[in-house]
Design a protein around this motif. Sequence first.
Motif, PDB file in Angstrom:
ATOM      1  N   GLN A 289      20.277 103.295 198.481  1.00 58.78           N
ATOM      2  CA  GLN A 289      19.700 103.266 197.148  1.00 58.78           C
ATOM      3  C   GLN A 289      20.772 103.638 196.141  1.00 58.78           C
ATOM      4  O   GLN A 289      21.669 104.435 196.433  1.00 58.78           O
ATOM      5  CB  GLN A 289      18.516 104.229 197.038  1.00 58.78           C
TER       6      GLN A 289
ATOM      7  N   THR B  38      12.061  99.192 195.135  1.00 65.81           N
ATOM      8  CA  THR B  38      11.277 100.419 194.972  1.00 65.81           C
ATOM      9  C   THR B  38      12.154 101.493 194.363  1.00 65.81           C
ATOM     10  O   THR B  38      13.382 101.459 194.459  1.00 65.81           O
ATOM     11  CB  THR B  38      10.733 100.913 196.320  1.00 65.81           C
TER      12      THR B  38
ATOM     13  N   VAL C 131       4.476 103.645 197.059  1.00 68.30           N
ATOM     14  CA  VAL C 131       5.626 102.916 196.535  1.00 68.30           C
ATOM     15  C   VAL C 131       5.570 102.960 195.015  1.00 68.30           C
ATOM     16  O   VAL C 131       4.517 102.743 194.417  1.00 68.30           O
ATOM     17  CB  VAL C 131       5.618 101.456 197.030  1.00 68.30           C
TER      18      VAL C 131
ATOM     19  N   GLY D  46      13.334 105.500 194.120  1.00 66.77           N
ATOM     20  CA  GLY D  46      13.433 106.668 194.987  1.00 66.77           C
ATOM     21  C   GLY D  46      12.412 107.721 194.615  1.00 66.77           C
ATOM     22  O   GLY D  46      11.947 107.788 193.472  1.00 66.77           O
TER      23      GLY D  46
ATOM     24  N   SER E  24       7.118 101.043 191.862  1.00 65.19           N
ATOM     25  CA  SER E  24       7.833  99.792 191.624  1.00 65.19           C
ATOM     26  C   SER E  24       7.181  99.037 190.479  1.00 65.19           C
ATOM     27  O   SER E  24       6.087  99.383 190.015  1.00 65.19           O
ATOM     28  CB  SER E  24       7.815  98.941 192.899  1.00 65.19           C
TER      29      SER E  24
ATOM     30  N   ARG F 271       7.060 107.896 201.866  1.00 65.07           N
ATOM     31  CA  ARG F 271       6.996 106.443 201.687  1.00 65.07           C
ATOM     32  C   ARG F 271       5.596 105.863 201.858  1.00 65.07           C
ATOM     33  O   ARG F 271       5.435 104.658 202.002  1.00 65.07           O
ATOM     34  CB  ARG F 271       7.983 105.731 202.620  1.00 65.07           C
TER      35      ARG F 271
ATOM     36  N   GLU G 141      13.273  97.332 202.928  1.00 69.62           N
ATOM     37  CA  GLU G 141      13.855  98.417 203.716  1.00 69.62           C
ATOM     38  C   GLU G 141      13.038  99.699 203.563  1.00 69.62           C
ATOM     39  O   GLU G 141      12.831 100.436 204.524  1.00 69.62           O
ATOM     40  CB  GLU G 141      15.302  98.660 203.292  1.00 69.62           C
ATOM     41  N   TRP G 142      12.569  99.969 202.340  1.00 72.41           N
ATOM     42  CA  TRP G 142      11.843 101.215 202.081  1.00 72.41           C
ATOM     43  C   TRP G 142      10.497 101.239 202.804  1.00 72.41           C
ATOM     44  O   TRP G 142      10.106 102.256 203.357  1.00 72.41           O
ATOM     45  CB  TRP G 142      11.650 101.389 200.580  1.00 72.41           C
ATOM     46  N   THR G 143       9.798 100.101 202.813  1.00 71.06           N
ATOM     47  CA  THR G 143       8.480 100.054 203.444  1.00 71.06           C
ATOM     48  C   THR G 143       8.552  99.673 204.918  1.00 71.06           C
ATOM     49  O   THR G 143       7.570  99.837 205.638  1.00 71.06           O
ATOM     50  CB  THR G 143       7.564  99.044 202.723  1.00 71.06           C
TER      51      THR G 143
ATOM     52  N   GLY H 290      16.083 100.668 195.348  1.00 72.92           N
ATOM     53  CA  GLY H 290      16.479 100.212 196.670  1.00 72.92           C
ATOM     54  C   GLY H 290      15.584  99.073 197.108  1.00 72.92           C
ATOM     55  O   GLY H 290      14.573  98.770 196.465  1.00 72.92           O
TER      56      GLY H 290
END
Length: 374
Positions: A138, A171, A77, A173, A79, A74, A194-196, A190
């Motif tokens: 996700q 973002t 990213v 996966g 996106s 992670r 939350e991802w970052t 997702g």
Amino acid sequence: MGDDSRMTKLSRRELNRTLLVRQKLVERVGMPPLELVRQLVAVQGQEPNWPYVGLWSRLVNFRHDDLAALLRDRSLVRSTMIRRTVHLADAADYRWLRPTVQPVVDAALKAPYFRAEIDGVDLAALAAAGRELLAGRQLRRRELGELLARRFPGRHPRRLAETVELLVPLTHGPETGAWGRWRNRHVTVGSAEEWTGAPTAVPQPATLVLRYLAAFGPATVADMQAWAGVTRLAEVVDDMRSRLRVFTDDEHRVLFDLPEAPLAEPELPAPVRFLPAFDNVLLGHKDRRRIISEDDRKRTAKEASAGVPVYLVDGFAHGRWSLDGATLRIVPWHPLSAADEAAVRAEAEDLLRFVLAGGDATPAGHDPQVVVDG
């Protein structure tokens, strides 16, 4: 803008060499891949394999997993951001970069592609539904669309999912950006927050300008806006003018730059380099003649949606290349001297070894070879 006549005039070749130096295309560097992506601000990557080729062309001893690992942990990213296209960016940079370019992302909703399908949809409710469905998990974009269609019956599932991706920072996966995928058939999405692990920040247009100039300068305001896809940067630059160095180009356009950023000598040797489709260096300016002639740019315009990978000779786009199984095919746009052809072949052979080392990116069945047409 002041009296341009007293500003230092830069030739196209000076701009070319300076761009190559800032883009790390004069000599491969030993910096970590994440640091390189930060230097470039973001790396365009709607086709998963292209960023790997772009980093290979710039880094010493770059391996496929050097990039894949950054997606898995992670640090990077994947996106939608600059120019409303998929890019890879440092996670910390993404948090200010996405809101800064959000206006161009929002503008997609006005295009016929979206408008016909989402006309009348409560966009706030759609965004809220997307956030709820993605909370803590996700989903494949197709799965998200199917779940959204249950709440918004009669609407195109894929378009609903794509609209959420424009409205809400999402973002992809790490498997979506894995090497070996020449087409994005299954995109997993997702929540970016939350991802970052952190919310997005407020827009930072001044940061955008400074980071852009470090990687692409000297440049005009029109160049900045073409690269980012946003408008009204002239106001931002005007407020920063006392902090910037000012030049003109051979057409008397005003160029801005960081005061401490070095300029390259016009006769600096530039090696052959192979670039992926959509590479930063090819798309960083409104006037791209510092890297590709107008005639050659027009050659690629018909294939713009698919992207055209090119190679550089003496710092400028000289032709295109493609992969067909284990064959790397080179199509020159201009005559190659014997020395240049030898250099092109040598670099192409190195690139082919890198590509094939990735495993399943190209089908087996043929011996690896480099073919130069004509």
